[in-house]
Design a protein around this motif. Structure first.
Motif, PDB file in Angstrom:
ATOM      1  N   GLU A  35       9.905  -8.934   7.567  1.00  0.00           N
ATOM      2  CA  GLU A  35      10.607  -7.666   7.668  1.00  0.00           C
ATOM      3  C   GLU A  35      10.385  -6.818   6.421  1.00  0.00           C
ATOM      4  O   GLU A  35      10.188  -5.613   6.494  1.00  0.00           O
ATOM      5  N   GLU A  36      10.379  -7.438   5.258  1.00  0.00           N
ATOM      6  CA  GLU A  36      10.186  -6.719   4.015  1.00  0.00           C
ATOM      7  C   GLU A  36       8.777  -6.161   3.893  1.00  0.00           C
ATOM      8  O   GLU A  36       8.572  -5.114   3.302  1.00  0.00           O
ATOM      9  N   LYS A  37       7.792  -6.829   4.489  1.00  0.00           N
ATOM     10  CA  LYS A  37       6.399  -6.461   4.281  1.00  0.00           C
ATOM     11  C   LYS A  37       5.821  -5.642   5.423  1.00  0.00           C
ATOM     12  O   LYS A  37       4.617  -5.524   5.546  1.00  0.00           O
ATOM     13  N   GLN A  38       6.652  -5.089   6.288  1.00  0.00           N
ATOM     14  CA  GLN A  38       6.145  -4.232   7.342  1.00  0.00           C
ATOM     15  C   GLN A  38       5.577  -2.948   6.743  1.00  0.00           C
ATOM     16  O   GLN A  38       6.153  -2.386   5.804  1.00  0.00           O
ATOM     17  N   PHE A  39       4.456  -2.479   7.279  1.00  0.00           N
ATOM     18  CA  PHE A  39       3.825  -1.255   6.786  1.00  0.00           C
ATOM     19  C   PHE A  39       4.731  -0.064   7.072  1.00  0.00           C
ATOM     20  O   PHE A  39       5.230   0.101   8.189  1.00  0.00           O
ATOM     21  N   ASP A  40       4.936   0.773   6.056  1.00  0.00           N
ATOM     22  CA  ASP A  40       5.823   1.932   6.192  1.00  0.00           C
ATOM     23  C   ASP A  40       5.050   3.090   6.818  1.00  0.00           C
ATOM     24  O   ASP A  40       4.560   3.988   6.126  1.00  0.00           O
ATOM     25  N   LEU A  41       4.932   3.067   8.143  1.00  0.00           N
ATOM     26  CA  LEU A  41       4.154   4.063   8.872  1.00  0.00           C
ATOM     27  C   LEU A  41       4.787   5.450   8.767  1.00  0.00           C
ATOM     28  O   LEU A  41       4.087   6.465   8.650  1.00  0.00           O
ATOM     29  N   LYS A  42       6.105   5.499   8.770  1.00  0.00           N
ATOM     30  CA  LYS A  42       6.811   6.780   8.671  1.00  0.00           C
ATOM     31  C   LYS A  42       6.519   7.459   7.334  1.00  0.00           C
ATOM     32  O   LYS A  42       6.260   8.667   7.281  1.00  0.00           O
ATOM     33  N   SER A  43       6.556   6.681   6.260  1.00  0.00           N
ATOM     34  CA  SER A  43       6.258   7.231   4.937  1.00  0.00           C
ATOM     35  C   SER A  43       4.813   7.701   4.851  1.00  0.00           C
ATOM     36  O   SER A  43       4.519   8.739   4.240  1.00  0.00           O
ATOM     37  N   ALA A  44       3.874   6.942   5.452  1.00  0.00           N
ATOM     38  CA  ALA A  44       2.461   7.325   5.428  1.00  0.00           C
ATOM     39  C   ALA A  44       2.249   8.640   6.168  1.00  0.00           C
ATOM     40  O   ALA A  44       1.550   9.541   5.673  1.00  0.00           O
ATOM     41  N   MET A 207      -9.065   2.603   2.049  1.00  0.00           N
ATOM     42  CA  MET A 207      -9.811   3.268   3.107  1.00  0.00           C
ATOM     43  C   MET A 207      -9.114   4.526   3.628  1.00  0.00           C
ATOM     44  O   MET A 207      -9.756   5.583   3.749  1.00  0.00           O
ATOM     45  N   PRO A 208      -7.819   4.493   3.947  1.00  0.00           N
ATOM     46  CA  PRO A 208      -7.159   5.738   4.360  1.00  0.00           C
ATOM     47  C   PRO A 208      -7.221   6.819   3.283  1.00  0.00           C
ATOM     48  O   PRO A 208      -7.435   7.997   3.588  1.00  0.00           O
ATOM     49  N   LYS A 347      -3.984   2.967  14.105  1.00  0.00           N
ATOM     50  CA  LYS A 347      -3.037   3.993  13.677  1.00  0.00           C
ATOM     51  C   LYS A 347      -3.605   4.920  12.591  1.00  0.00           C
ATOM     52  O   LYS A 347      -2.970   5.905  12.241  1.00  0.00           O
ATOM     53  N   THR A 348      -4.791   4.599  12.078  1.00  0.00           N
ATOM     54  CA  THR A 348      -5.322   5.344  10.936  1.00  0.00           C
ATOM     55  C   THR A 348      -5.565   6.813  11.256  1.00  0.00           C
ATOM     56  O   THR A 348      -5.100   7.705  10.539  1.00  0.00           O
ATOM     57  N   PHE A 349      -6.297   7.086  12.327  1.00  0.00           N
ATOM     58  CA  PHE A 349      -6.641   8.480  12.656  1.00  0.00           C
ATOM     59  C   PHE A 349      -5.391   9.306  12.897  1.00  0.00           C
ATOM     60  O   PHE A 349      -5.252  10.418  12.364  1.00  0.00           O
ATOM     61  N   LYS A 350      -4.478   8.791  13.699  1.00  0.00           N
ATOM     62  CA  LYS A 350      -3.263   9.533  14.013  1.00  0.00           C
ATOM     63  C   LYS A 350      -2.423   9.769  12.766  1.00  0.00           C
ATOM     64  O   LYS A 350      -1.861  10.853  12.570  1.00  0.00           O
ATOM     65  N   THR A 351      -2.335   8.767  11.905  1.00  0.00           N
ATOM     66  CA  THR A 351      -1.526   8.888  10.692  1.00  0.00           C
ATOM     67  C   THR A 351      -2.100   9.918   9.733  1.00  0.00           C
ATOM     68  O   THR A 351      -1.360  10.696   9.127  1.00  0.00           O
ATOM     69  N   LEU A 352      -3.412   9.933   9.598  1.00  0.00           N
ATOM     70  CA  LEU A 352      -4.056  10.820   8.626  1.00  0.00           C
ATOM     71  C   LEU A 352      -4.237  12.241   9.140  1.00  0.00           C
ATOM     72  O   LEU A 352      -4.008  13.204   8.393  1.00  0.00           O
ATOM     73  N   PHE A 353      -4.641  12.378  10.403  1.00  0.00           N
ATOM     74  CA  PHE A 353      -5.149  13.659  10.875  1.00  0.00           C
ATOM     75  C   PHE A 353      -4.382  14.284  12.034  1.00  0.00           C
ATOM     76  O   PHE A 353      -4.752  15.378  12.473  1.00  0.00           O
ATOM     77  N   VAL A 354      -3.371  13.624  12.553  1.00  0.00           N
ATOM     78  CA  VAL A 354      -2.594  14.214  13.643  1.00  0.00           C
ATOM     79  C   VAL A 354      -1.215  14.584  13.110  1.00  0.00           C
ATOM     80  O   VAL A 354      -0.282  13.787  13.132  1.00  0.00           O
ATOM     81  N   SER A 355      -1.127  15.782  12.586  1.00  0.00           N
ATOM     82  CA  SER A 355       0.131  16.303  12.062  1.00  0.00           C
ATOM     83  C   SER A 355       0.075  17.820  12.127  1.00  0.00           C
ATOM     84  O   SER A 355      -1.004  18.420  12.208  1.00  0.00           O
TER      85      SER A 355
END
Length: 373
Positions: A35-44, A207-208, A347-355
């Motif tokens: 639980e502690e080591k889940q990637f913080d997708l919201k923050s990214a 990489m991101p 999730k990389t493309f959406k996180t970086l470029f879909v906003s």
């Protein structure tokens, strides 16, 4: 006794009671760690979105200033060859970038314990420079082809290209152009696209951070001629910064690349009569055009030879750079550290470029691209 044995088998499957308790505790601890080591997708997503929004604000200010500046500056000043470079410096670096920075100043920087090599020896620098020229050569071919296609499309609509040879290689702004291309642009652009951006995204993985830095760096140039090679160079410069943590390395690399690819051709074309070359391009009769271009070549033999040697050297170094890139591919792959935990797959493309910020940034860049054709 058999009944007791059955109960023991059902409850513990033969495992001693203390082992059952220990196993349960270990399971609880493992769940807690996961639980502690889940990637913080919201923050990214928030980080990359705000960075994109800051870049959009920067480009928007540049465009808005470009459209309105003529009403406030005397025409005789606008006619000075050096003034557009000074104006570009003030608008882009003293106004637009600071406004864009307001959107991202609250974003946290990466933790200092993220590992870096911190040093780059001369041999590695030269090897990277040669590899960069290969990327530049390939990207330039793509950019020239795309620019040619869309320029032809504008010509078909009876809209002539926006720049002539004498404008691109203006002798009156020669020294100002060199300072801007070789000194000012590398320093400011590396501070923004490497230090500011990567320092705030490296915690999500190399990489991101490299992808976002390279793509936004390429788009920011605002024209097809530079966009593709700038993107490829942006990837390499971002990799160098991630590995060394020293922006001085990327500033020097950027400066040397601009000198070789931009300043040297400018110096050579300064030896030519570019206004005469512009006049030749307007000749429609094929026989007169051939005669005029032949006379021009005879009168400008030295710069033509120098430019030919420059292009031959460029091609030779690019081939060597391709060999280096192929040989070093495992090093690049091994050097792109992942976040702990890494960004989820897919999730990389959406996180970086879909906003919203990135979409606005791309729209603003497309306006710049159209104006540049």
């Amino acid at each position: 006794m058999d009944e007791n044995k059955d109960i023991k088998d059902i409850t513990s499957n033969g495992m001693p009671e203390e082992n059952i308790i220990g196993y349960a505790e270990n399971e609880f601890i493992a769940d807690e760690i996961t639980e502690e080591k889940q990637f913080d997708l919201k923050s990214a997503r928030r980080t990359f979105g705000l960075l994109s929004l800051g870049l959009f604000a920067t480009v928007f200010v540049i465009l808005a200033t470009s459209f309105s500046i003529g009403a406030f500056i005397p025409s005789e000043l606008l006619g000075k060859a050096w003034f557009p470079y000074l104006l570009n410096f003030v608008v882009m670096y003293a106004i637009a970038f600071p406004i864009g920075y307001l959107f991202i100043r609250g974003l946290p920087k990466d933790e200092p314990e993220i590992p870096t090599e911190s040093k780059m020896n001369k041999k590695t620098f030269i090897r990277m420079f040669i590899s960069a020229l290969c990327l530049m050569y390939v990207g330039n071919i793509v950019g020239t082809a795309v620019t040619g296609f869309f320029t032809f499309f504008k010509y078909f609509l009876r809209e002539m290209p926006s720049q002539s040879f004498s404008e691109m290689f203006n002798k009156d702004a020669f020294f100002v152009q060199i300072i801007f291309v070789a000194v000012v642009a590398p320093i400011v652009e590396e501070l923004i696209f490497r230090k500011v951006i990567i320092d705030r995204t490296k915690r999500f993985g190399y990489m991101p951070a490299i992808l976002f830095s390279g793509v936004t760096f390429g788009l920011f140039h605002g024209n097809f001629s530079q966009m593709f090679y700038a993107t490829l160079l942006g990837f390499l410069l971002a990799y160098i910064y991630c590995r060394t943590g020293k922006v001085i390395h990327t500033i020097l690399m950027h400066s040397v690349i601009n000198i070789y690819g931009g300043v040297v051709p400018t110096v050579i074309f300064a030896l030519m009569d570019t206004e005469r070359l512009d006049a030749i391009q307007m000749i429609e009769d094929s026989d007169k055009y051939i005669e005029a271009i032949t006379d021009f070549a005879a009168d400008n033999i030295l710069p033509i030879i120098l430019y030919s040697l420059h292009m031959i050297a460029f091609l030779t170094v690019a081939v060597i750079g391709l060999i280096f890139l192929i040989k070093d591919r495992k090093r690049y792959k091994a050097g792109t550290l992942k976040a702990d935990p890494p960004m989820p797959k897919g999730k990389t493309f959406k996180t970086l470029f879909v906003s919203a910020g990135f979409i606005l940034f791309v729209c603003a860049v497309l306006v710049e691209v159209y104006l540049s054709l």
